[in-house]
Design a protein around this motif. Sequence first.
Motif, PDB file in Angstrom:
ATOM      1  N   ALA A  50     -27.779  -1.649  15.310  1.00 48.58           N
ATOM      2  CA  ALA A  50     -29.038  -1.985  14.638  1.00 48.58           C
ATOM      3  C   ALA A  50     -29.880  -0.732  14.407  1.00 48.58           C
ATOM      4  O   ALA A  50     -30.464  -0.546  13.334  1.00 48.58           O
ATOM      5  N   ASN A  51     -29.948   0.129  15.415  1.00 45.11           N
ATOM      6  CA  ASN A  51     -30.718   1.359  15.263  1.00 45.11           C
ATOM      7  C   ASN A  51     -30.055   2.285  14.253  1.00 45.11           C
ATOM      8  O   ASN A  51     -30.733   2.967  13.473  1.00 45.11           O
ATOM      9  N   ALA A  52     -28.721   2.310  14.250  1.00 49.09           N
ATOM     10  CA  ALA A  52     -28.006   3.133  13.283  1.00 49.09           C
ATOM     11  C   ALA A  52     -28.326   2.681  11.855  1.00 49.09           C
ATOM     12  O   ALA A  52     -28.561   3.509  10.965  1.00 49.09           O
ATOM     13  N   ALA A  53     -28.351   1.373  11.634  1.00 44.46           N
ATOM     14  CA  ALA A  53     -28.648   0.847  10.301  1.00 44.46           C
ATOM     15  C   ALA A  53     -30.077   1.179   9.888  1.00 44.46           C
ATOM     16  O   ALA A  53     -30.342   1.533   8.731  1.00 44.46           O
ATOM     17  N   ARG A  54     -31.002   1.063  10.831  1.00 44.60           N
ATOM     18  CA  ARG A  54     -32.412   1.379  10.538  1.00 44.60           C
ATOM     19  C   ARG A  54     -32.565   2.829  10.111  1.00 44.60           C
ATOM     20  O   ARG A  54     -33.237   3.145   9.115  1.00 44.60           O
ATOM     21  N   LEU A  55     -31.947   3.730  10.846  1.00 41.13           N
ATOM     22  CA  LEU A  55     -32.075   5.154  10.547  1.00 41.13           C
ATOM     23  C   LEU A  55     -31.340   5.530   9.265  1.00 41.13           C
ATOM     24  O   LEU A  55     -31.814   6.348   8.477  1.00 41.13           O
ATOM     25  N   ARG A  56     -30.183   4.934   9.059  1.00 38.83           N
ATOM     26  CA  ARG A  56     -29.418   5.221   7.838  1.00 38.83           C
ATOM     27  C   ARG A  56     -30.224   4.837   6.601  1.00 38.83           C
ATOM     28  O   ARG A  56     -30.190   5.540   5.581  1.00 38.83           O
ATOM     29  N   ALA A  57     -30.980   3.750   6.695  1.00 41.63           N
ATOM     30  CA  ALA A  57     -31.807   3.318   5.567  1.00 41.63           C
ATOM     31  C   ALA A  57     -32.903   4.322   5.248  1.00 41.63           C
ATOM     32  O   ALA A  57     -33.373   4.392   4.100  1.00 41.63           O
ATOM     33  N   LEU A  58     -33.308   5.118   6.237  1.00 37.67           N
ATOM     34  CA  LEU A  58     -34.326   6.142   6.021  1.00 37.67           C
ATOM     35  C   LEU A  58     -33.738   7.428   5.454  1.00 37.67           C
ATOM     36  O   LEU A  58     -34.480   8.311   5.019  1.00 37.67           O
ATOM     37  N   GLY A  59     -32.416   7.551   5.509  1.00 34.51           N
ATOM     38  CA  GLY A  59     -31.774   8.780   5.078  1.00 34.51           C
ATOM     39  C   GLY A  59     -31.281   9.648   6.212  1.00 34.51           C
ATOM     40  O   GLY A  59     -30.803  10.767   5.988  1.00 34.51           O
ATOM     41  N   VAL A  60     -31.386   9.145   7.449  1.00 36.38           N
ATOM     42  CA  VAL A  60     -30.915   9.862   8.633  1.00 36.38           C
ATOM     43  C   VAL A  60     -29.426   9.583   8.823  1.00 36.38           C
ATOM     44  O   VAL A  60     -28.957   8.466   8.561  1.00 36.38           O
ATOM     45  N   THR A  61     -28.695  10.586   9.288  1.00 32.08           N
ATOM     46  CA  THR A  61     -27.275  10.404   9.608  1.00 32.08           C
ATOM     47  C   THR A  61     -27.136  10.005  11.068  1.00 32.08           C
ATOM     48  O   THR A  61     -27.397  10.821  11.961  1.00 32.08           O
ATOM     49  N   PRO A  62     -26.772   8.749  11.367  1.00 33.36           N
ATOM     50  CA  PRO A  62     -26.646   8.330  12.763  1.00 33.36           C
ATOM     51  C   PRO A  62     -25.332   8.791  13.375  1.00 33.36           C
ATOM     52  O   PRO A  62     -24.293   8.792  12.715  1.00 33.36           O
ATOM     53  N   LEU A  63     -25.391   9.173  14.643  1.00 32.04           N
ATOM     54  CA  LEU A  63     -24.212   9.600  15.390  1.00 32.04           C
ATOM     55  C   LEU A  63     -24.101   8.725  16.629  1.00 32.04           C
ATOM     56  O   LEU A  63     -24.998   8.724  17.479  1.00 32.04           O
ATOM     57  N   ALA A  64     -23.028   7.967  16.736  1.00 29.82           N
ATOM     58  CA  ALA A  64     -22.854   7.064  17.870  1.00 29.82           C
ATOM     59  C   ALA A  64     -22.652   7.872  19.147  1.00 29.82           C
ATOM     60  O   ALA A  64     -21.845   8.804  19.203  1.00 29.82           O
ATOM     61  N   GLY A  65     -23.403   7.518  20.179  1.00 25.82           N
ATOM     62  CA  GLY A  65     -23.275   8.198  21.470  1.00 25.82           C
ATOM     63  C   GLY A  65     -24.279   7.649  22.446  1.00 25.82           C
ATOM     64  O   GLY A  65     -25.248   6.978  22.067  1.00 25.82           O
ATOM     65  N   ASP A  66     -24.054   7.936  23.714  1.00 24.97           N
ATOM     66  CA  ASP A  66     -24.899   7.392  24.783  1.00 24.97           C
ATOM     67  C   ASP A  66     -25.108   8.478  25.828  1.00 24.97           C
ATOM     68  O   ASP A  66     -24.137   9.005  26.386  1.00 24.97           O
ATOM     69  N   LEU A  67     -26.343   8.834  26.083  1.00 31.93           N
ATOM     70  CA  LEU A  67     -26.639   9.870  27.072  1.00 31.93           C
ATOM     71  C   LEU A  67     -26.175   9.486  28.476  1.00 31.93           C
ATOM     72  O   LEU A  67     -26.004  10.360  29.329  1.00 31.93           O
ATOM     73  N   ASP A  68     -25.976   8.201  28.707  1.00 30.32           N
ATOM     74  CA  ASP A  68     -25.474   7.747  30.003  1.00 30.32           C
ATOM     75  C   ASP A  68     -23.945   7.729  30.053  1.00 30.32           C
ATOM     76  O   ASP A  68     -23.365   7.360  31.075  1.00 30.32           O
ATOM     77  N   ALA A  69     -23.308   8.114  28.964  1.00 34.54           N
ATOM     78  CA  ALA A  69     -21.842   8.207  28.906  1.00 34.54           C
ATOM     79  C   ALA A  69     -21.494   9.595  28.363  1.00 34.54           C
ATOM     80  O   ALA A  69     -21.293   9.767  27.152  1.00 34.54           O
ATOM     81  N   PRO A  70     -21.451  10.603  29.217  1.00 31.23           N
ATOM     82  CA  PRO A  70     -21.294  11.988  28.762  1.00 31.23           C
ATOM     83  C   PRO A  70     -20.109  12.221  27.832  1.00 31.23           C
ATOM     84  O   PRO A  70     -20.192  13.055  26.916  1.00 31.23           O
ATOM     85  N   ALA A  71     -19.013  11.499  28.018  1.00 37.11           N
ATOM     86  CA  ALA A  71     -17.847  11.713  27.165  1.00 37.11           C
ATOM     87  C   ALA A  71     -18.140  11.401  25.702  1.00 37.11           C
ATOM     88  O   ALA A  71     -17.485  11.942  24.802  1.00 37.11           O
ATOM     89  N   SER A  72     -19.129  10.545  25.447  1.00 35.70           N
ATOM     90  CA  SER A  72     -19.459  10.165  24.069  1.00 35.70           C
ATOM     91  C   SER A  72     -20.281  11.226  23.350  1.00 35.70           C
ATOM     92  O   SER A  72     -20.555  11.088  22.156  1.00 35.70           O
ATOM     93  N   LEU A  73     -20.683  12.276  24.055  1.00 37.47           N
ATOM     94  CA  LEU A  73     -21.571  13.289  23.477  1.00 37.47           C
ATOM     95  C   LEU A  73     -20.831  14.511  22.957  1.00 37.47           C
ATOM     96  O   LEU A  73     -21.457  15.412  22.395  1.00 37.47           O
ATOM     97  N   GLN A  74     -19.537  14.572  23.133  1.00 38.27           N
ATOM     98  CA  GLN A  74     -18.789  15.787  22.816  1.00 38.27           C
ATOM     99  C   GLN A  74     -18.919  16.192  21.350  1.00 38.27           C
ATOM    100  O   GLN A  74     -18.928  17.385  21.028  1.00 38.27           O
TER     101      GLN A  74
END
Length: 303
Positions: A50-74
């Motif tokens: 949902a947040n990715a869709a909101r930001l994409r509509a503004l022109g932001v490029t969303p990057l999936a990741g979670d600060l609580d899951a370090p492997a997702s930040l690489q």
Amino acid sequence: MPSNQSPLGALPARFRRPRVLVVGCGDVGTRVARRLLPRVRVLALVRSAANAARLRALGVTPLAGDLDAPASLQRLAGLAPRVLHLAPPPGAAPQDARTRALLRALARRGAPQALVYGSTTGVYGDCAGALVHETRPIHPQTIRAQARAAAEAEVRGFGRAVGARVGILRIPGIYAPDRAGGARERLLKGTPVLAAADDVYTGHIHADDLARACVLALWRGRPQRVVNAGDDSRLKMGEYYELAADLYGLPRPPRVNRATASDSLSPLMLSFMGESRRIDNTRLKRELRLRLRYPGPDTGLLS
């Protein structure tokens, strides 16, 4: 360059569309993105679709990741030369594992040129109403402030280790009429404030001015520099809510003394009422050259 000119205007043509990575793209991060777009490509770390869709509509490029899951930040390593870190620490712990995970990911390849971290004036602790400059030793007294202080140390260490220009914005209370959980909501609930004899000084910054400060810090901030990101006001907490009530045409909040405040206020609110400080913002205006659009809540609570 005039103080109200965008820092992007001074860049060579080949740098007119740089990349900025926003970590913690909530209300303030979104305001930052709106200021940067379209001349800057804004990337944002997101956890939900949902947040990715909101930001994409503004022109932001969303990057999936979670600060609580370090492997997702690489994938964040080397993506953007400027990083704005506004994500809060996790839970009730005096450390910030999220900031540590982010910095480790960023250091993997092509560390950023500039990193700005949004901290809190809470790291100063209770200053008994004194005017607080950035040179004052910090004394965080709450768990959340201790976590912010730990994150500041992590960020500064990162900057020294990789040669990044690190800046820290110490932020007081953020407000805006369209911001969730603001003064209007509290007034409508009839939440009390401390009696005048017990009241404490508290700092403020309009969310739009804070967004402008974040942008300026990314381009103009000095290396390893701390900046108090507050407005010009010197209000006590009760005075702030009474001002808001008058501007909104609502009843002023009831006043209670400190001895009985625990009967009607949450532990979180009581912790805010246990610290008193006035924030000096000279660096914000002199070094970042921010001309406040809202010097105080009297001009910003309705805008």
